[in-house]
Motif scaffolding. Structure first.
Motif, PDB file in Angstrom:
ATOM      1  N   SER A 230     -74.413  15.571  -2.106  1.00 34.08           N
ATOM      2  CA  SER A 230     -74.358  14.899  -3.433  1.00 34.08           C
ATOM      3  C   SER A 230     -75.075  13.638  -3.580  1.00 34.08           C
ATOM      4  O   SER A 230     -75.113  13.112  -2.641  1.00 34.08           O
ATOM      5  CB  SER A 230     -72.740  14.826  -3.810  1.00 34.08           C
ATOM      6  OG  SER A 230     -72.406  14.050  -4.824  1.00 34.08           O
ATOM      7  N   GLY A 233     -72.271  10.970  -2.427  1.00 34.16           N
ATOM      8  CA  GLY A 233     -71.602  11.014  -1.079  1.00 34.16           C
ATOM      9  C   GLY A 233     -70.888  12.458  -0.988  1.00 34.16           C
ATOM     10  O   GLY A 233     -70.367  12.917  -1.951  1.00 34.16           O
ATOM     11  N   GLY A 234     -70.994  12.774   0.290  1.00 33.62           N
ATOM     12  CA  GLY A 234     -70.209  14.258   0.276  1.00 33.62           C
ATOM     13  C   GLY A 234     -71.269  15.271  -0.068  1.00 33.62           C
ATOM     14  O   GLY A 234     -72.453  14.758   0.056  1.00 33.62           O
ATOM     15  N   TYR A 235     -70.624  16.430  -0.537  1.00 33.17           N
ATOM     16  CA  TYR A 235     -71.463  17.542  -0.810  1.00 33.17           C
ATOM     17  C   TYR A 235     -70.899  18.248  -2.064  1.00 33.17           C
ATOM     18  O   TYR A 235     -69.952  18.124  -2.631  1.00 33.17           O
ATOM     19  CB  TYR A 235     -71.384  18.456   0.358  1.00 33.17           C
ATOM     20  CG  TYR A 235     -71.978  17.769   1.755  1.00 33.17           C
ATOM     21  CD1 TYR A 235     -73.265  18.233   2.210  1.00 33.17           C
ATOM     22  CD2 TYR A 235     -71.197  17.041   2.553  1.00 33.17           C
ATOM     23  CE1 TYR A 235     -73.814  17.588   3.216  1.00 33.17           C
ATOM     24  CE2 TYR A 235     -71.734  16.434   3.777  1.00 33.17           C
ATOM     25  CZ  TYR A 235     -73.095  16.747   3.948  1.00 33.17           C
ATOM     26  OH  TYR A 235     -73.525  16.246   5.246  1.00 33.17           O
ATOM     27  N   GLU A 260     -67.284  20.607  -5.510  1.00 35.09           N
ATOM     28  CA  GLU A 260     -67.574  19.158  -4.684  1.00 35.09           C
ATOM     29  C   GLU A 260     -66.707  19.392  -3.253  1.00 35.09           C
ATOM     30  O   GLU A 260     -65.422  19.994  -3.511  1.00 35.09           O
ATOM     31  CB  GLU A 260     -66.949  18.283  -5.386  1.00 35.09           C
ATOM     32  CG  GLU A 260     -68.135  17.889  -6.761  1.00 35.09           C
ATOM     33  CD  GLU A 260     -67.537  16.384  -7.284  1.00 35.09           C
ATOM     34  OE1 GLU A 260     -68.372  15.619  -7.731  1.00 35.09           O
ATOM     35  OE2 GLU A 260     -66.423  16.640  -7.836  1.00 35.09           O
ATOM     36  N   SER A 262     -66.106  17.122   0.650  1.00 31.04           N
ATOM     37  CA  SER A 262     -66.398  15.864   1.123  1.00 31.04           C
ATOM     38  C   SER A 262     -67.215  16.331   2.659  1.00 31.04           C
ATOM     39  O   SER A 262     -67.840  15.505   3.073  1.00 31.04           O
ATOM     40  CB  SER A 262     -65.185  15.177   1.841  1.00 31.04           C
ATOM     41  OG  SER A 262     -64.293  16.034   2.558  1.00 31.04           O
ATOM     42  N   LYS A 263     -66.844  17.800   3.149  1.00 34.45           N
ATOM     43  CA  LYS A 263     -67.641  18.051   4.370  1.00 34.45           C
ATOM     44  C   LYS A 263     -68.242  19.369   3.925  1.00 34.45           C
ATOM     45  O   LYS A 263     -68.147  20.015   3.133  1.00 34.45           O
ATOM     46  CB  LYS A 263     -66.576  18.098   5.392  1.00 34.45           C
ATOM     47  CG  LYS A 263     -65.853  16.753   5.730  1.00 34.45           C
ATOM     48  CD  LYS A 263     -64.646  17.258   6.729  1.00 34.45           C
ATOM     49  CE  LYS A 263     -63.857  15.999   7.123  1.00 34.45           C
ATOM     50  NZ  LYS A 263     -62.886  16.358   8.206  1.00 34.45           N
ATOM     51  N   ASN A 270     -61.322  22.103   1.488  1.00 30.63           N
ATOM     52  CA  ASN A 270     -62.221  21.063   1.056  1.00 30.63           C
ATOM     53  C   ASN A 270     -63.219  21.241  -0.059  1.00 30.63           C
ATOM     54  O   ASN A 270     -63.497  20.068  -0.559  1.00 30.63           O
ATOM     55  CB  ASN A 270     -63.427  21.160   2.376  1.00 30.63           C
ATOM     56  CG  ASN A 270     -64.343  20.330   2.301  1.00 30.63           C
ATOM     57  OD1 ASN A 270     -64.427  19.042   2.627  1.00 30.63           O
ATOM     58  ND2 ASN A 270     -65.581  20.740   2.329  1.00 30.63           N
ATOM     59  N   TRP A 271     -62.977  22.176  -0.989  1.00 32.96           N
ATOM     60  CA  TRP A 271     -63.903  22.240  -1.940  1.00 32.96           C
ATOM     61  C   TRP A 271     -63.052  22.422  -3.287  1.00 32.96           C
ATOM     62  O   TRP A 271     -61.930  22.567  -3.208  1.00 32.96           O
ATOM     63  CB  TRP A 271     -64.642  23.393  -1.928  1.00 32.96           C
ATOM     64  CG  TRP A 271     -65.579  23.410  -0.919  1.00 32.96           C
ATOM     65  CD1 TRP A 271     -65.474  24.110   0.485  1.00 32.96           C
ATOM     66  CD2 TRP A 271     -66.940  22.866  -0.697  1.00 32.96           C
ATOM     67  NE1 TRP A 271     -66.396  23.765   1.206  1.00 32.96           N
ATOM     68  CE2 TRP A 271     -67.321  23.102   0.622  1.00 32.96           C
ATOM     69  CE3 TRP A 271     -67.552  22.153  -1.761  1.00 32.96           C
ATOM     70  CZ2 TRP A 271     -68.864  22.492   0.897  1.00 32.96           C
ATOM     71  CZ3 TRP A 271     -68.862  21.590  -1.082  1.00 32.96           C
ATOM     72  CH2 TRP A 271     -69.420  21.741   0.139  1.00 32.96           C
TER      73      TRP A 271
END
Length: 358
Positions: A230, A233-235, A260, A262-263, A270-271
């Motif tokens: 992203s 930050g993050g993915y 979205e 974070s990892k 996480n998503w």
């Protein structure tokens, strides 16, 4: 995520042909990646020998993803022949009938050397759908400037779900990370799509893959899942469903979704809990009305387009009747396409992130 979505554009269309290239009948499943100072596209191509192989296209060196000047790599001295990165495997091989869904990754191998790889789905059945032999995942590795096919699969299915396909592999934080699809059988004209998306990781990208984690279940029926960084930050993860090849009704809703996280992992928590629908095929252009596949992309690299996400994908035409298509081509004094049960387009969509508060 609050994007403004521009109208998608076509880059390569099976119905329009490939500019005088005659050894491929169809192109799809584009993976776009920057190698040194140039953007490359690794593409799955259906050849005139009725086997699939991996081809490439590229932008002129120095051009950014805002450019649409993609050119298919052809054989030296023969601009009418697209150049595969390797030859097809020999008869009797587990992937004899072709290499599908190429995905490029560069990382560190077991010896600490930097390697370039293209992971792919290997086909051992004459049938692309309703396959009689399982799909497995293999790789082609570049060493000394030469691409070489790894002789054995790097990931195979289980007795419960014998097919593994659609590998999306990235080397992130010292791990080779793979998001992939598993199914009992690749769905054709009949049957209900039964796909799940799983995640594994490995230190060397060849062996000792971790115990699979299920990211999306068969109830959700997502298919491709591709992760990119992203710009905040993050993915982010782009997902779609298996395309509606035969225009069946009812069929799982077609579109392009974003999540979205974070990892870069396979933990569902996480998503994003609810994927955000970015492109709705029911409301889209004809060339992707029957589905979107293989979405992947990057944010812009310069200050003026750093909030623009460029996503590349395969679009499936709603039009399928070869006689009708051919007649409309002949009326316009254009060559008809090769007879096919369905037609693919490689496209791009630009998503501009809005900076206003949600």
């Amino acid at each position: 995520m609050n994007f403004t979505v521009n109208e998608p554009i076509k880059l390569f269309d099976q119905l329009d042909g490939y500019g005088g290239i005659h050894n491929v009948l169809g192109l799809g499943d584009p993976h776009v990646v920057k190698i040194q100072n140039q953007w490359w596209m690794f593409i799955g191509g259906f050849q005139t020998n009725f086997k699939n192989n991996v081809f490439t296209a590229s932008l002129p060196e120095g051009k950014t993803l805002s450019s649409n000047e993609w050119r298919i790599t052809t054989k030296s001295g023969n601009p009418s022949m697209a150049n595969p990165i390797v030859e097809n495997s020999k008869k009797g091989s587990w992937d004899y009938f072709g290499f599908h869904t190429p995905f490029y990754a560069s990382g560190i191998d077991a010896n600490g050397d930097i390697v370039e790889r293209v992971y792919y789905t290997g086909r051992g059945s004459r049938k692309v759908v309703d396959n009689t032999s399982p799909y497995s995942i293999g790789l082609i590795e570049k060493r000394g400037g030469v691409w070489q096919r790894h002789p054995t699969p790097v990931l195979v299915g289980t007795t419960e779900s014998i097919n593994v396909l659609e590998p999306k592999v990235s080397y992130i934080e010292g791990k080779w990370r793979m998001w992939y699809v598993t199914t009992r059988q690749e769905t054709g004209k009949k049957g209900t799509p039964q796909y799940s998306v799983k995640y594994v990781e490995s230190d060397d990208g060849l062996h000792n893959w971790s115990q699979p984690k299920t990211l999306f279940t068969e109830d959700e029926n997502f298919y491709d899942a591709t992760v990119h960084k992203s710009n905040r930050g993050g993915y982010e993860m782009a997902v779609c469903r298996s395309t509606n090849l035969y225009g069946r009704q009812p069929f799982p809703k077609q579109g392009l979704w974003l999540l979205e996280g974070s990892k870069p992992n396979g933990d569902r928590e996480n998503w994003s809990r609810v994927p955000e629908l970015i492109l709705d095929c029911d409301e889209g252009l004809e060339w992707y009305r029957n589905g979107i596949g293989y979405p992947n992309g990057y944010y812009g690299e310069s200050e003026h387009n750093q909030d623009t996400l460029y996503l590349f994908f395969t679009g499936l035409h709603q039009k399928r009747n070869w006689l009708t298509i051919s007649l409309s081509k002949l009326i316009k004094r254009e060559l008809p396409p090769f007879p096919s049960p369905f037609y693919f387009t490689i496209g791009k969509v630009e998503l501009k992130r809005n900076n206003s508060p949600l």
